[in-house]
Write an enzyme that holds these catalytic residues in place. Structure first.
Site, PDB file in Angstrom:
ATOM      1  N   LYS A 112     -10.856  44.327   8.286  1.00  0.00           N
ATOM      2  CA  LYS A 112      -9.735  44.783   9.378  1.00  0.00           C
ATOM      3  C   LYS A 112      -9.742  46.345   9.567  1.00  0.00           C
ATOM      4  CE  LYS A 112      -6.616  40.959   9.122  1.00  0.00           C
ATOM      5  NZ  LYS A 112      -5.166  40.408   9.287  1.00  0.00           N
ATOM      6  N   LYS A 195     -15.020  32.750  11.895  1.00  0.00           N
ATOM      7  CA  LYS A 195     -13.552  31.914  12.059  1.00  0.00           C
ATOM      8  C   LYS A 195     -12.945  32.235  13.436  1.00  0.00           C
ATOM      9  CE  LYS A 195     -10.020  35.177  10.171  1.00  0.00           C
ATOM     10  NZ  LYS A 195      -9.036  35.453   9.534  1.00  0.00           N
ATOM     11  N   LYS A 198      -7.718  35.871  16.199  1.00  0.00           N
ATOM     12  CA  LYS A 198      -7.313  36.773  17.515  1.00  0.00           C
ATOM     13  C   LYS A 198      -8.130  37.929  17.772  1.00  0.00           C
ATOM     14  CE  LYS A 198      -3.150  38.679  15.365  1.00  0.00           C
ATOM     15  NZ  LYS A 198      -3.308  37.898  14.067  1.00  0.00           N
TER      16      LYS A 198
HETATM   17  N1  AQP Z   1      -9.608  30.290  12.081  1.00  0.00           N
HETATM   18  C1  AQP Z   1      -8.739  29.729  10.959  1.00  0.00           C
HETATM   19  N2  AQP Z   1      -8.867  28.593  10.207  1.00  0.00           N
HETATM   20  C2  AQP Z   1      -7.895  28.191   9.410  1.00  0.00           C
HETATM   21  N3  AQP Z   1      -6.775  29.234   9.171  1.00  0.00           N
HETATM   22  C3  AQP Z   1      -6.634  30.364   9.644  1.00  0.00           C
HETATM   23  N4  AQP Z   1      -5.659  31.056   9.846  1.00  0.00           N
HETATM   24  C4  AQP Z   1      -6.122  32.242  10.521  1.00  0.00           C
HETATM   25  N5  AQP Z   1      -7.168  31.949  11.182  1.00  0.00           N
HETATM   26  C5  AQP Z   1      -7.537  30.856  10.658  1.00  0.00           C
HETATM   27  C6  AQP Z   1      -4.465  31.043   8.875  1.00  0.00           C
HETATM   28  O1  AQP Z   1      -3.455  31.208   9.545  1.00  0.00           O
HETATM   29  C7  AQP Z   1      -2.233  31.808   8.730  1.00  0.00           C
HETATM   30  C8  AQP Z   1      -1.631  32.904   9.374  1.00  0.00           C
HETATM   31  O2  AQP Z   1      -2.311  33.944   9.362  1.00  0.00           O
HETATM   32  P1  AQP Z   1      -2.062  35.621   9.867  1.00  0.00           P
HETATM   33  O3  AQP Z   1      -0.439  35.614  10.333  1.00  0.00           O
HETATM   34  O4  AQP Z   1      -2.605  36.293   8.797  1.00  0.00           O
HETATM   35  O5  AQP Z   1      -2.726  35.478  11.115  1.00  0.00           O
HETATM   36  P2  AQP Z   1      -4.213  36.191  11.035  1.00  0.00           P
HETATM   37  O6  AQP Z   1      -4.979  36.172   9.781  1.00  0.00           O
HETATM   38  O7  AQP Z   1      -3.749  37.713  11.589  1.00  0.00           O
HETATM   39  O8  AQP Z   1      -4.766  35.572  12.131  1.00  0.00           O
HETATM   40  P3  AQP Z   1      -6.179  36.011  12.666  1.00  0.00           P
HETATM   41  O9  AQP Z   1      -6.539  35.444  14.087  1.00  0.00           O
HETATM   42  O10 AQP Z   1      -7.097  35.527  11.820  1.00  0.00           O
HETATM   43  O11 AQP Z   1      -6.054  37.402  12.802  1.00  0.00           O
HETATM   44  P4  AQP Z   1      -7.145  38.788  12.683  1.00  0.00           P
HETATM   45  O12 AQP Z   1      -7.648  38.720  13.812  1.00  0.00           O
HETATM   46  O13 AQP Z   1      -6.268  39.899  12.366  1.00  0.00           O
HETATM   47  O14 AQP Z   1      -7.900  38.382  11.539  1.00  0.00           O
HETATM   48  C9  AQP Z   1      -3.053  32.157   7.322  1.00  0.00           C
HETATM   49  O15 AQP Z   1      -2.788  31.194   6.369  1.00  0.00           O
HETATM   50  C10 AQP Z   1      -4.474  32.035   7.854  1.00  0.00           C
HETATM   51  O16 AQP Z   1      -5.237  31.841   6.475  1.00  0.00           O
END
Ligand code: AQP
Length: 332
Positions: A112, A195, A198
């Site tokens: 990040k 993965k 977003k």
């Molecule tokens: N691709 C994924 N497959 C399975 N689980 C996933 N999670 C996120 N992406 C995947 C799970 O969603 C939950 C909430 O996550 P968060 O609120 O931390 O969202 P995030 O990680 O910010 O989502 P992103 O899209 O992965 O964000 P960025 O782009 O910031 O990295 C968690 O339990 C996570 O494991």
């Protein structure tokens, strides 16, 4: 009943399919068998810049989506992280127990902060895994239902809980990750090597649950597969089709082997068309239910206030015990 705790960020606007299949879907199931605490983690969201008005709206939107996905405030405790000040308070304590090198090894932070640029990444982003440790330990959670990307943070939580217990006496439950193999990692529809996320996915690779269902169907139909045409689950050699099979299987409750049989000799097009339909059937009522909750913000806010009150009774007790064990002088 064993206890579970998990959280989701309010930043995305819409949850994506990875968030839903990797985490939220398990939350819904676990509220039946566990003492479940789920929260919208707004304090985590502000580790990167947020527009205040959007943050407020997105926090309600995240709560509305959790309810639309099937969380029931009668069966679980649903709240907003900042409504329970003990998170920030225990977060500080945990910061004081974490080694700098230990925090520096968190791969989510590395990813990040690399995206942000080293100079723009905040200290908050650096210590967000430690705040997550506090989130979990406050509730004495036995299990933490998350996607694979969070496994390292659960390890950190276990290490810090053991360290605290070792130094100051038994205080925290040691939590275990609750990760379901089939949906631990949902991949980008255009690039099954990464993965679905977003921040990293392109719009075509990312399925937002609140998108127009027609757009979602199109994304599924144009998902990247591979050059041969055999429908077989093989995450190594055939990551694209395996990702689709995993999604299809979970959403319909059909075993992957049954799907392989059903589509034997039929080619990718048929599977993608059917999966697109399955997705549309899933997101259409989900969008409508989310909108219903958003249309009544007073009820939504009241429900979250009640959740926070319930959460605070547990969190305050843990924090008081923690302060006491560490020797912080109580205010008389
Ligand atoms: N691709 C994924 N497959 C399975 N689980 C996933 N999670 C996120 N992406 C995947 C799970 O969603 C939950 C909430 O996550 P968060 O609120 O931390 O969202 P995030 O990680 O910010 O989502 P992103 O899209 O992965 O964000 P960025 O782009 O910031 O990295 C968690 O339990 C996570 O494991």
């Amino acid at each position: 009943r064993p206890r579970v705790l998990s959280g989701i960020q309010p930043t995305a606007g819409s949850f994506h399919l990875g968030n839903y299949l990797g985490a939220v879907r398990q939350w819904v199931a676990l509220q039946e068998s566990h003492d479940a605490f789920y929260m919208v983690v707004d304090l985590h969201a502000i580790t990167v810049p947020q527009d205040p008005k959007e943050l407020r709206a997105n926090t309600r939107l995240a709560a509305a989506q959790l309810l639309a996905a099937g969380l029931d405030p009668e069966r679980c405790t649903l709240f907003v992280q900042s409504h329970v000040p003990e998170h920030a308070q225990l977060g500080w304590i945990m910061n004081c127990l974490t080694g700098f090198g230990e925090a520096s090894r968190m791969t989510q932070f590395k990813d990040k902060s690399a995206k942000q640029g080293a100079d723009r990444a905040t200290v908050g982003l650096f210590t967000y895994p430690v705040l997550q440790v506090a989130d979990i330990l406050l509730y004495q959670a036995d299990q933490v239902p998350v996607g694979e990307d969070q496994r390292q943070h659960i390890e950190l939580t276990r290490d810090l809980a053991e360290r605290f217990n070792g130094r100051f006496g038994e205080t925290f439950t040691i939590p275990a990750p609750y990760i379901i193999r089939e949906t631990a990692k949902i991949f980008d529809l255009q690039d099954p090597a990464i993965k679905m996320s977003k921040s990293a996915s392109t719009p075509k690779g990312l399925v937002n649950l609140l998108d127009d269902p027609k757009v979602t169907a199109k994304k599924v139909r144009s998902a990247v597969t591979d050059t041969d045409t055999v429908i077989r689950f093989d995450a190594e050699k055939k990551p694209g089709i395996s990702n689709l099979l995993g999604i299809y299987s979970t959403l319909t409750g059909t075993a992957v082997t049954d799907l392989e049989q059903k589509y034997e000799g039929k080619g990718y097009g048929a599977l993608k068309t059917d999966l697109a339909e399955v997705m549309v059937e899933f997101v259409t009522p989900f969008r409508a239910r989310t909108q219903e909750y958003l249309d009544d913000p007073e009820t939504l806010d009241a429900l979250l206030a009640k959740g926070a009150e319930k959460a605070r009774t547990v969190a305050a007790e843990t924090l008081a015990r923690t302060y006491d064990r560490m020797g912080l002088l109580p205010a008389k």
